[in-house]
Structures are given as structure tokens and as C-alpha cells.
Design an enzyme around this catalytic site. Structure first.
Site, PDB file in Angstrom:
ATOM      1  N   GLY A  12     -12.659 -17.844  56.078  1.00  0.00           N
ATOM      2  CA  GLY A  12     -12.261 -18.040  54.848  1.00  0.00           C
ATOM      3  C   GLY A  12     -10.701 -18.304  54.485  1.00  0.00           C
ATOM      4  O   GLY A  12     -10.001 -18.588  55.512  1.00  0.00           O
ATOM      5  N   VAL A  14      -8.308 -16.803  53.225  1.00  0.00           N
ATOM      6  CA  VAL A  14      -7.402 -15.534  53.576  1.00  0.00           C
ATOM      7  C   VAL A  14      -7.329 -15.206  55.137  1.00  0.00           C
ATOM      8  O   VAL A  14      -6.667 -14.917  55.776  1.00  0.00           O
ATOM      9  CB  VAL A  14      -7.855 -13.955  52.639  1.00  0.00           C
ATOM     10  CG1 VAL A  14      -7.155 -13.116  53.246  1.00  0.00           C
ATOM     11  CG2 VAL A  14      -7.645 -14.228  51.438  1.00  0.00           C
ATOM     12  N   ARG A  39     -23.643 -18.487  59.823  1.00  0.00           N
ATOM     13  CA  ARG A  39     -23.516 -19.791  59.552  1.00  0.00           C
ATOM     14  C   ARG A  39     -22.128 -20.462  60.325  1.00  0.00           C
ATOM     15  O   ARG A  39     -22.107 -21.539  60.670  1.00  0.00           O
ATOM     16  CB  ARG A  39     -23.275 -19.936  57.919  1.00  0.00           C
ATOM     17  CG  ARG A  39     -23.345 -21.440  57.605  1.00  0.00           C
ATOM     18  CD  ARG A  39     -23.183 -21.544  56.004  1.00  0.00           C
ATOM     19  NE  ARG A  39     -22.562 -20.461  55.318  1.00  0.00           N
ATOM     20  CZ  ARG A  39     -21.514 -20.388  55.054  1.00  0.00           C
ATOM     21  NH1 ARG A  39     -20.485 -21.481  55.022  1.00  0.00           N
ATOM     22  NH2 ARG A  39     -20.800 -19.305  54.410  1.00  0.00           N
ATOM     23  N   CYS A 129      -5.271  -9.377  44.683  1.00  0.00           N
ATOM     24  CA  CYS A 129      -4.085 -10.317  44.921  1.00  0.00           C
ATOM     25  C   CYS A 129      -3.086 -10.198  43.653  1.00  0.00           C
ATOM     26  O   CYS A 129      -1.785 -10.287  43.868  1.00  0.00           O
ATOM     27  CB  CYS A 129      -4.328 -11.600  45.283  1.00  0.00           C
ATOM     28  SG  CYS A 129      -5.678 -12.582  44.324  1.00  0.00           S
ATOM     29  N   GLN A 156      -2.117 -17.497  37.704  1.00  0.00           N
ATOM     30  CA  GLN A 156      -2.824 -17.442  39.245  1.00  0.00           C
ATOM     31  C   GLN A 156      -3.100 -18.963  39.835  1.00  0.00           C
ATOM     32  O   GLN A 156      -3.597 -19.772  39.039  1.00  0.00           O
ATOM     33  CB  GLN A 156      -3.905 -16.613  38.819  1.00  0.00           C
ATOM     34  CG  GLN A 156      -3.721 -14.909  38.661  1.00  0.00           C
ATOM     35  CD  GLN A 156      -4.617 -14.192  38.273  1.00  0.00           C
ATOM     36  OE1 GLN A 156      -4.926 -13.569  37.436  1.00  0.00           O
ATOM     37  NE2 GLN A 156      -5.949 -14.504  39.310  1.00  0.00           N
ATOM     38  N   GLY A 160      -6.645 -18.017  44.731  1.00  0.00           N
ATOM     39  CA  GLY A 160      -7.250 -16.899  44.455  1.00  0.00           C
ATOM     40  C   GLY A 160      -8.845 -17.007  44.592  1.00  0.00           C
ATOM     41  O   GLY A 160      -9.418 -15.957  44.628  1.00  0.00           O
ATOM     42  N   LYS A 226      -8.691  -4.933  36.831  1.00  0.00           N
ATOM     43  CA  LYS A 226      -8.194  -4.680  38.169  1.00  0.00           C
ATOM     44  C   LYS A 226      -6.843  -4.390  38.093  1.00  0.00           C
ATOM     45  O   LYS A 226      -6.327  -3.205  38.770  1.00  0.00           O
ATOM     46  CB  LYS A 226      -8.517  -5.710  38.959  1.00  0.00           C
ATOM     47  CG  LYS A 226     -10.158  -5.776  39.502  1.00  0.00           C
ATOM     48  CD  LYS A 226     -10.296  -6.976  40.292  1.00  0.00           C
ATOM     49  CE  LYS A 226     -11.749  -7.060  40.519  1.00  0.00           C
ATOM     50  NZ  LYS A 226     -12.039  -8.287  41.498  1.00  0.00           N
ATOM     51  N   ARG A 248      -5.401 -18.798  35.242  1.00  0.00           N
ATOM     52  CA  ARG A 248      -5.274 -19.489  35.990  1.00  0.00           C
ATOM     53  C   ARG A 248      -4.450 -20.951  35.662  1.00  0.00           C
ATOM     54  O   ARG A 248      -4.491 -21.590  34.720  1.00  0.00           O
ATOM     55  CB  ARG A 248      -6.683 -20.114  36.226  1.00  0.00           C
ATOM     56  CG  ARG A 248      -7.162 -20.770  37.693  1.00  0.00           C
ATOM     57  CD  ARG A 248      -6.878 -19.746  39.081  1.00  0.00           C
ATOM     58  NE  ARG A 248      -7.947 -18.662  38.871  1.00  0.00           N
ATOM     59  CZ  ARG A 248      -8.151 -17.649  39.764  1.00  0.00           C
ATOM     60  NH1 ARG A 248      -7.302 -17.852  40.782  1.00  0.00           N
ATOM     61  NH2 ARG A 248      -9.250 -16.860  39.588  1.00  0.00           N
ATOM     62  N   HIS A 255       0.528 -16.323  43.211  1.00  0.00           N
ATOM     63  CA  HIS A 255       0.398 -16.094  41.972  1.00  0.00           C
ATOM     64  C   HIS A 255       1.669 -15.545  41.298  1.00  0.00           C
ATOM     65  O   HIS A 255       2.770 -14.964  41.965  1.00  0.00           O
ATOM     66  CB  HIS A 255      -0.506 -14.637  41.924  1.00  0.00           C
ATOM     67  CG  HIS A 255      -1.858 -15.141  42.255  1.00  0.00           C
ATOM     68  ND1 HIS A 255      -2.494 -16.048  42.374  1.00  0.00           N
ATOM     69  CD2 HIS A 255      -3.110 -13.876  42.446  1.00  0.00           C
ATOM     70  CE1 HIS A 255      -3.620 -16.105  42.469  1.00  0.00           C
ATOM     71  NE2 HIS A 255      -3.995 -14.839  42.621  1.00  0.00           N
ATOM     72  N   ASN A 328      -0.289 -15.350  47.184  1.00  0.00           N
ATOM     73  CA  ASN A 328      -1.595 -14.342  46.990  1.00  0.00           C
ATOM     74  C   ASN A 328      -2.250 -14.460  48.234  1.00  0.00           C
ATOM     75  O   ASN A 328      -2.982 -13.481  48.333  1.00  0.00           O
ATOM     76  CB  ASN A 328      -2.374 -15.012  45.753  1.00  0.00           C
ATOM     77  CG  ASN A 328      -2.625 -16.554  46.022  1.00  0.00           C
ATOM     78  OD1 ASN A 328      -1.871 -17.347  45.979  1.00  0.00           O
ATOM     79  ND2 ASN A 328      -3.892 -16.980  46.068  1.00  0.00           N
TER      80      ASN A 328
END
Ligand code: 2RA
Length: 352
Positions: A12, A14, A39, A129, A156, A160, A226, A248, A255, A328
Site C-alpha cells: 500500500g 504507507v 492478490r 495520521c 489533509q 491519507g 479520532k 481534505r 497533512h 502523513n
């Protein structure tokens, strides 16, 4: 010998930054095993200069693993982190599945490294993040001035929302590029971009979107909750007053947050500068006379939390206003996870 590390979710957005970090930070690991969904199994990724084949997530994949970093969706972590922990790995999890679990520490190494040692479930959580992009600065100031309340607005980045967020923003920018009239009439950006908005609830190119995450009670979003709940837990301030508005913006990575922090003590700007200059993980970049302040374009790809636009509130000598930026995908995700994992590795590897 050096501990074996598993990276779960290696493919991914990250995960990609994580492999870069593991290839450039001081190498404390023995084997590094790359794990992803079936996958992605069989793909080869480069880490520490070598091609490593990705294996599919399974119970056996954790054989002999001492530390496992997870960057996967909440439901995947909820199922698999306990399995990895039961097999003896210390899990450092970057999903939202365990962050508020009282038996799971939520760790930022610059603020509460000691919390990582008490992990009854064998799981340590990495904060969201958005929280992470400001908390190192806020935590350093709290130590001296005693934080009472936070009012923040986030700006952001698209990443993210993962690789899909990045692709969506680039695709939308390509659609609006070149036409100097788009954005001058209500609804025209939406018309040009069409219905495929990717992971965002409105067009992001030539726009800002006051929404991240999903709807929670009374109009607050999950992302805003969060920021509140995680800040309280990391700082050990269960009653901290927090109001966050998460927005966003059309930035690929990094961020930013506007922070209004109110403290029990009067804020002294010279002292604030000294704290931010001397504390680990922070970069003070605040020269208003020279128009120097952090922007995401300067910060992307760097490790520290950058802080600028420092001002004591005009109507409240106990409050500080500032602008904070953090990559981020690095401090907001991969870097903090790597730092926590390194704390655990140091515990597992007695110094000789
Ligand atoms: C975001 N913090 O920016 C969330 C999830 N990584 O979308």
C-alpha cells in the site's frame, strides 16, 4: 541475533514508504518478511537493496516473527493482529481497530515511549495520521505549559485515503488542467470531474472538502473524533477539551493543521521557540519577516513535524496559535510505526 520483522500491508501507500524507511534507517532487523493480501502475493519489492517476494497473509506467515507491523484496513487488523500476537509477535498496528482499547498502548515515541512496554495483548497501536501530524509539537509544549484545550482545523492530503486517494487527485487534476474557466461558476468543477469521486465525497481538484472519515454522533466525523480521543490518550489527559474540523485539500502528501492551544500557564513566545527548537522530532520554521513558514510542498518526504506561524493569541495570553505540517505517510504512519518497532527491537536485543 537481530529480530525478524514482518511488514503486513507491504504494497500500500504507507507500505511503500515503510520499505523506503527500512532501507535507510539504522538496520536493527534480521529477516524482513513482506506480507500482503493473496492478490499481491508473488510480487517482488525492494527493501535494503534486495528483492523480496511478498507472501500471502496466513497464520504460517508469522512463524518465527518477533515484531509485525500492520498497515491494513481496520477489519483485517481486528482479525489478524491477535493471530500474529498469539504466535508470539509484538504487533505494531496502524489501523483504527485497537487505538482506544484500554489494554493497547497508543504510542508516540517522542511523547510516551514508556507506554510501549505495557502491552497485555501484545499489540501497540499507532495513532491516526492527522493526530500524529500535530501531536509531537503539542506534546512538547504541554510538558511546559500544561495543555487545557485544543481547537484545530486540518488540511489533509489525498494520500491519507491511500493509493486510491492519490490516483483520484491526479486524475481530477488532469481533467481540470488547461481550462482557465473551470472553477469560476457554481457546479462546473463537479461537471468536468463527473461522478467518479474515488474515496472523497466531493471533487478535490480546485476544491476543499470539509469531510474525512464517516459520520459519527451529532455531525462529527470519525476523523474528528479520532483527533480528540487519541490526543487525550497519548497525552494522558482524559478530560482535554478538543474541537477538530477535518478538511481534505488538493495536496498529494503532508497533512497540515491550524492549532489553537490553550494552556494553564501564560505562554511565553521566546520559551515556545526554545522548546520547539530543542525537542526531538520537531523543526521550527518561523521567520515571518522573511516569509518563512512550513507548507506541505516543503515538508513532503521529510521526517520531522514542522512548526511555524507562531503567535500568542491577541485576546488570550494563555493561548498559542500555530501552523503545523507533517508528512502523513512518514511521521503520520510509517515512520512512527518504525520508531515504535525499533523501541521493541531494542527491548528484544540486549545491548552487549
Ligand atoms: C485520512 N487520517 O487522512 C485518515 C486516514 N489515514 O484519510
Amino acid at each position: 541475533s537481530k529480530p525478524t520483522l514482518a511488514v503486513v500491508g507491504a504494497t500500500g501507500a504507507v507500505g511503500t514508504v515503510m520499505l523506503e524507511l527500512l532501507s535507510t534507517r539504522q538496520d536493527v532487523w534480521g529477516e524482513i518478511r513482506l506480507i500482503a493480501s493473496p492478490r499481491s502475493a508473488g510480487r517482488k519489492l525492494k527493501v535494503r537493496g534486495e528483492e523480496v517476494e511478498v507472501i500471502a497473509l496466513s497464520e504460517r506467515a508469522f512463524d518465527g516473527v518477533q515484531v509485525a507491523m500492520f498497515d491494513v484496513p481496520d477489519e483485517v487488523s481486528a482479525e489478524w493482529a491477535p493471530i500474529a500476537a498469539a504466535k508470539g509477535a509484538v504487533v505494531v498496528d496502524n489501523s483504527g481497530a485497537f487505538r482506544m482499547d484500554p489494554d493497547v498502548p497508543l504510542v508516540v515515541p517522542e511523547i510516551n515511549p514508556e507506554a510501549a512496554r505495557h502491552r497485555p495483548k501484545g499489540i501497540i497501536a499507532n495513532p491516526n495520521c492527522t493526530t500524529l501530524s500535530m501531536i509531537v509539537a503539542v506534546g512538547a509544549l504541554h510538558r511546559v505549559f500544561e495543555l487545557e484545550s485544543l481547537v484545530v482545523a486540518s488540511y489533509q492530503a489525498a494520500s491519507g485515503a491511500g493509493q486510491a486517494g492519490i490516483e483520484t487527485l491526479y486524475d481530477q487534476i488532469a481533467k481540470v488542467a488547461g481550462n482557465r474557466e473551470i472553477g469560476t461558476r457554481a457546479g462546473d468543477v463537479r461537471q468536468v470531474i463527473g461522478d467518479d469521486l474515488g474515496p472523497f465525497p466531493a471533487p478535490l481538484a480546485l476544491n476543499v472538502v470539509p469531510w474525512a472519515g464517516s459520520l459519527r454522533e451529532n455531525g462529527w466525523t470519525s476523523e474528528e473524533m479520532k483527533v480528540r480521543n487519541e490526543s487525550r490518550k497519548i497525552l494522558g489527559l482524559p478530560n482535554l477539551a478538543v474541537s477538530a474540523t477535518c478538511v481534505r485539500v488538493p495536496v498529494v502528501t503532508t497533512h497540515s493543521l491550524v492549532v489553537h492551544a490553550r494552556f494553564a500557564r501564560r505562554v511565553d513566545l521566546a520559551q515556545v521557540r526554545e522548546i520547539l527548537r530543542d525537542s526531538p522530532g520537531l523543526l521550527l520554521y518561523d521567520e515571518p519577516e522573511r516569509l518563512e513558514f512550513p507548507t506541505p510542498a516543503d515538508v513532503v518526504g521529510t521526517d520531522p513535524t514542522w512548526v511555524g506561524r507562531l503567535r500568542v493569541a491577541l485576546d488570550d495570553p494563555h493561548a498559542l496559535d500555530m501552523f503545523v505540517c507533517g508528512d502523513n505517510l512518514r511521521k503520520g504512519a510509517a515512520l512512527n510505526t518504525a520508531q515504535i518497532a525499533e523501541l521493541v527491537a531494542a527491548e528484544l536485543t540486549p545491548q552487549g
